[in-house]
Design a protein around this motif. Structure first.
Motif, PDB file in Angstrom:
ATOM      1  N   THR A 112       0.825  -1.218   0.000  1.00 35.81           N
ATOM      2  CA  THR A 112       0.000   0.000   0.000  1.00 35.81           C
ATOM      3  C   THR A 112       0.853   1.259   0.000  1.00 35.81           C
ATOM      4  O   THR A 112       0.331   2.363   0.180  1.00 35.81           O
ATOM      5  CB  THR A 112      -0.937   0.022   1.226  1.00 35.81           C
ATOM      6  N   ASN A 113       2.151   1.109  -0.221  1.00 33.97           N
ATOM      7  CA  ASN A 113       3.037   2.266  -0.267  1.00 33.97           C
ATOM      8  C   ASN A 113       2.618   3.203  -1.395  1.00 33.97           C
ATOM      9  O   ASN A 113       2.488   2.800  -2.550  1.00 33.97           O
ATOM     10  CB  ASN A 113       4.482   1.792  -0.490  1.00 33.97           C
ATOM     11  N   GLY A 114       2.405   4.481  -1.079  1.00 31.40           N
ATOM     12  CA  GLY A 114       2.045   5.462  -2.086  1.00 31.40           C
ATOM     13  C   GLY A 114       0.575   5.530  -2.428  1.00 31.40           C
ATOM     14  O   GLY A 114       0.175   6.332  -3.285  1.00 31.40           O
ATOM     15  N   LEU A 115      -0.258   4.722  -1.782  1.00 33.04           N
ATOM     16  CA  LEU A 115      -1.678   4.724  -2.091  1.00 33.04           C
ATOM     17  C   LEU A 115      -2.418   5.762  -1.252  1.00 33.04           C
ATOM     18  O   LEU A 115      -2.114   5.969  -0.073  1.00 33.04           O
ATOM     19  CB  LEU A 115      -2.291   3.349  -1.814  1.00 33.04           C
ATOM     20  N   ASP A 116      -3.411   6.402  -1.851  1.00 35.87           N
ATOM     21  CA  ASP A 116      -4.278   7.293  -1.089  1.00 35.87           C
ATOM     22  C   ASP A 116      -5.272   6.435  -0.301  1.00 35.87           C
ATOM     23  O   ASP A 116      -5.324   5.210  -0.476  1.00 35.87           O
ATOM     24  CB  ASP A 116      -4.993   8.283  -2.020  1.00 35.87           C
ATOM     25  N   PRO A 117      -6.058   7.031   0.612  1.00 38.35           N
ATOM     26  CA  PRO A 117      -6.976   6.227   1.436  1.00 38.35           C
ATOM     27  C   PRO A 117      -7.927   5.349   0.634  1.00 38.35           C
ATOM     28  O   PRO A 117      -8.177   4.196   1.003  1.00 38.35           O
ATOM     29  CB  PRO A 117      -7.732   7.291   2.247  1.00 38.35           C
ATOM     30  N   ALA A 118      -8.460   5.866  -0.490  1.00 40.38           N
ATOM     31  CA  ALA A 118      -9.367   5.061  -1.300  1.00 40.38           C
ATOM     32  C   ALA A 118      -8.634   3.875  -1.928  1.00 40.38           C
ATOM     33  O   ALA A 118      -9.151   2.750  -1.962  1.00 40.38           O
ATOM     34  CB  ALA A 118     -10.007   5.919  -2.393  1.00 40.38           C
ATOM     35  N   GLY A 119      -7.408   4.119  -2.416  1.00 40.07           N
ATOM     36  CA  GLY A 119      -6.622   3.042  -2.999  1.00 40.07           C
ATOM     37  C   GLY A 119      -6.238   1.992  -1.978  1.00 40.07           C
ATOM     38  O   GLY A 119      -6.242   0.786  -2.257  1.00 40.07           O
ATOM     39  N   LYS A 120      -5.905   2.448  -0.779  1.00 43.86           N
ATOM     40  CA  LYS A 120      -5.548   1.518   0.294  1.00 43.86           C
ATOM     41  C   LYS A 120      -6.738   0.638   0.654  1.00 43.86           C
ATOM     42  O   LYS A 120      -6.607  -0.591   0.812  1.00 43.86           O
ATOM     43  CB  LYS A 120      -5.083   2.319   1.517  1.00 43.86           C
ATOM     44  N   LYS A 121      -7.914   1.248   0.755  1.00 40.34           N
ATOM     45  CA  LYS A 121      -9.121   0.474   1.060  1.00 40.34           C
ATOM     46  C   LYS A 121      -9.391  -0.555  -0.036  1.00 40.34           C
ATOM     47  O   LYS A 121      -9.789  -1.691   0.252  1.00 40.34           O
ATOM     48  CB  LYS A 121     -10.308   1.422   1.210  1.00 40.34           C
ATOM     49  N   HIS A 122      -9.165  -0.169  -1.285  1.00 39.48           N
ATOM     50  CA  HIS A 122      -9.377  -1.078  -2.411  1.00 39.48           C
ATOM     51  C   HIS A 122      -8.448  -2.289  -2.308  1.00 39.48           C
ATOM     52  O   HIS A 122      -8.887  -3.434  -2.455  1.00 39.48           O
ATOM     53  CB  HIS A 122      -9.132  -0.329  -3.722  1.00 39.48           C
ATOM     54  N   VAL A 123      -7.168  -2.033  -2.049  1.00 42.34           N
ATOM     55  CA  VAL A 123      -6.199  -3.129  -1.944  1.00 42.34           C
ATOM     56  C   VAL A 123      -6.529  -4.014  -0.748  1.00 42.34           C
ATOM     57  O   VAL A 123      -6.424  -5.246  -0.823  1.00 42.34           O
ATOM     58  CB  VAL A 123      -4.768  -2.569  -1.845  1.00 42.34           C
ATOM     59  N   HIS A 124      -6.930  -3.424   0.369  1.00 39.61           N
ATOM     60  CA  HIS A 124      -7.334  -4.223   1.532  1.00 39.61           C
ATOM     61  C   HIS A 124      -8.465  -5.173   1.150  1.00 39.61           C
ATOM     62  O   HIS A 124      -8.472  -6.346   1.549  1.00 39.61           O
ATOM     63  CB  HIS A 124      -7.798  -3.308   2.664  1.00 39.61           C
ATOM     64  N   GLY A 125      -9.419  -4.664   0.373  1.00 36.76           N
ATOM     65  CA  GLY A 125     -10.532  -5.508  -0.048  1.00 36.76           C
ATOM     66  C   GLY A 125     -10.075  -6.674  -0.905  1.00 36.76           C
ATOM     67  O   GLY A 125     -10.557  -7.805  -0.747  1.00 36.76           O
ATOM     68  N   VAL A 126      -9.134  -6.419  -1.806  1.00 38.07           N
ATOM     69  CA  VAL A 126      -8.591  -7.481  -2.655  1.00 38.07           C
ATOM     70  C   VAL A 126      -7.940  -8.569  -1.805  1.00 38.07           C
ATOM     71  O   VAL A 126      -8.184  -9.768  -1.986  1.00 38.07           O
ATOM     72  CB  VAL A 126      -7.570  -6.917  -3.658  1.00 38.07           C
ATOM     73  N   LEU A 127      -7.114  -8.159  -0.844  1.00 35.78           N
ATOM     74  CA  LEU A 127      -6.407  -9.132  -0.008  1.00 35.78           C
ATOM     75  C   LEU A 127      -7.370  -9.931   0.859  1.00 35.78           C
ATOM     76  O   LEU A 127      -7.203 -11.149   1.035  1.00 35.78           O
ATOM     77  CB  LEU A 127      -5.373  -8.414   0.866  1.00 35.78           C
ATOM     78  N   ASN A 128      -8.383  -9.281   1.389  1.00 29.31           N
ATOM     79  CA  ASN A 128      -9.358  -9.992   2.214  1.00 29.31           C
ATOM     80  C   ASN A 128     -10.157 -10.995   1.390  1.00 29.31           C
ATOM     81  O   ASN A 128     -10.475 -12.094   1.867  1.00 29.31           O
ATOM     82  CB  ASN A 128     -10.300  -9.000   2.901  1.00 29.31           C
ATOM     83  N   ARG A 129     -10.482 -10.639   0.143  1.00 29.82           N
ATOM     84  CA  ARG A 129     -11.195 -11.591  -0.717  1.00 29.82           C
ATOM     85  C   ARG A 129     -10.311 -12.791  -1.037  1.00 29.82           C
ATOM     86  O   ARG A 129     -10.794 -13.937  -1.078  1.00 29.82           O
ATOM     87  CB  ARG A 129     -11.639 -10.900  -2.010  1.00 29.82           C
ATOM     88  N   LEU A 130      -9.028 -12.560  -1.257  1.00 31.72           N
ATOM     89  CA  LEU A 130      -8.113 -13.675  -1.546  1.00 31.72           C
ATOM     90  C   LEU A 130      -8.032 -14.650  -0.382  1.00 31.72           C
ATOM     91  O   LEU A 130      -8.090 -15.867  -0.567  1.00 31.72           O
ATOM     92  CB  LEU A 130      -6.723 -13.130  -1.860  1.00 31.72           C
ATOM     93  N   THR A 131      -7.873 -14.116   0.820  1.00 30.07           N
ATOM     94  CA  THR A 131      -7.755 -15.014   1.975  1.00 30.07           C
ATOM     95  C   THR A 131      -9.062 -15.731   2.255  1.00 30.07           C
ATOM     96  O   THR A 131      -9.060 -16.871   2.725  1.00 30.07           O
ATOM     97  CB  THR A 131      -7.297 -14.239   3.222  1.00 30.07           C
TER      98      THR A 131
END
Length: 313
Positions: free
Chosen positions: A162-181
């Motif tokens: 999440t380096n360099g991501l704004d709050p919306a981008g960080k939330k998006h990546v968090h969602g991707v990782l949670n769906r994967l797990t």
């Protein structure tokens, strides 16, 4: 039938010349889990991620990745993907072309590799045909994640995703990782961002100078026998201060700032004493508007363990 761990390391050691990067470490990562990797610069995090990705081999000890014993060979088992020190991209190519080239290198047909799907998953559809040369750090991180997802990994290894991501981008990546797990993928995530780790991880490993100083559930680390400072915002600051002064095991260490017409106190306590303070405030009819750690439990534990380890050297 019991599932094998995605990662199992026992007494793993890795050196570069006279420098011992990893010193007799043990690690276990469960499938369907996001496991955080924390440590100061030079702690050995990058070396460990490199071992999991097959970028280097162990010197001694036993490392199993997805049930496969990994030795000195520089090759990761099938099902492992990720990046260390940022994703490697072709700056003159577009995201779609970058992923097509990667698919071709792995022997996949770009037409059937699911490139559009992974670009959509990380939120890059709108820039899929722009050259990556002008991408921000956050956009490059997203493209690196898309590249890792292209081959449907069972173990995803990420360095500061999440380096360099704004709050919306960080939330998006968090969602991707949670769906994967949720689908059973294991994720090993190295980050200096304690908020990310506390939000995402169930377990965490802390490395200091190549040694594991803690590994286990985040809840165990956060509730360890350690006083923390908490910001306390109430409807009646005078009553709150009186109750805090009278509460056993609680100290008012600072009081400052006016917020929402109430004084923001800072109190220091163990978790049981803090719980008792909350009960007392409610009994006194004092509304509790905010109760948050000044420093996150993970960061506090990390600092304490790091200082202890370095003091013992």
């Amino acid at each position: 039938m019991e599932q094998l761990p995605a990662v199992r390391a026992r007494a793993v050691t890795k050196s570069f010349g006279d420098v011992v990067a990893l010193d007799d470490i043990d690690l276990e990562v469960t499938q369907g889990q996001i496991h955080g990797l924390v440590g100061p610069n030079g702690a050995g995090k990058t070396t460990l991620l490199g071992l999991l990705l097959g970028l280097s081999g162990v010197d001694s000890g036993r490392l199993e990745v997805l049930g496969t014993l990994v030795g000195r060979a520089l090759e990761a088992p099938d099902g492992v993907a990720g990046f260390v020190d940022g994703p490697a991209l072709y700056p003159s190519l577009t995201p779609r072309q970058n992923l097509a080239a990667l698919a071709a290198l792995r022997g996949h047909d770009a037409r059937t590799a699911g490139i559009d799907d992974v670009l959509a998953e990380v939120g890059l559809t709108g820039v899929a045909d722009d050259r990556t040369r002008g991408f921000s750090l956050g956009m490059r991180q997203r493209l690196g994640l898309a590249a890792a997802l292209l081959f449907k990994p069972r173990l995803l290894v990420l360095d500061e995703p999440t380096n360099g991501l704004d709050p919306a981008g960080k939330k998006h990546v968090h969602g991707v990782l949670n769906r994967l797990t949720a689908d059973g993928t294991a994720v090993v995530l190295s980050s200096h961002n304690m908020d990310d780790l506390e939000t995402l991880c169930s377990d965490v490993t802390i490395l200091v100078t190549g040694r594991v100083v803690f590994t286990g559930p985040l809840s165990k680390l956060a509730t360890d026998n350690r006083e923390l400072d908490y910001r306390l915002l109430t409807s009646d600051p005078q009553a709150a201060r009186r109750v805090a002064d009278e509460a056993r095991g609680v100290r008012v260490v600072d009081g400052g700032g006016i917020r929402q017409n109430a004084e923001l106190l800072v109190v220091r306590a163990l978790v049981p004493a803090l719980d008792d303070l909350v009960v007392r405030l409610v009994e006194e009819g004092v509304a509790l508007r905010e109760l948050t750690p000044v420093v996150s439990p993970l960061e506090a534990a990390f600092l304490a363990l790091t200082e202890q380890q370095e003091a013992g050297r």
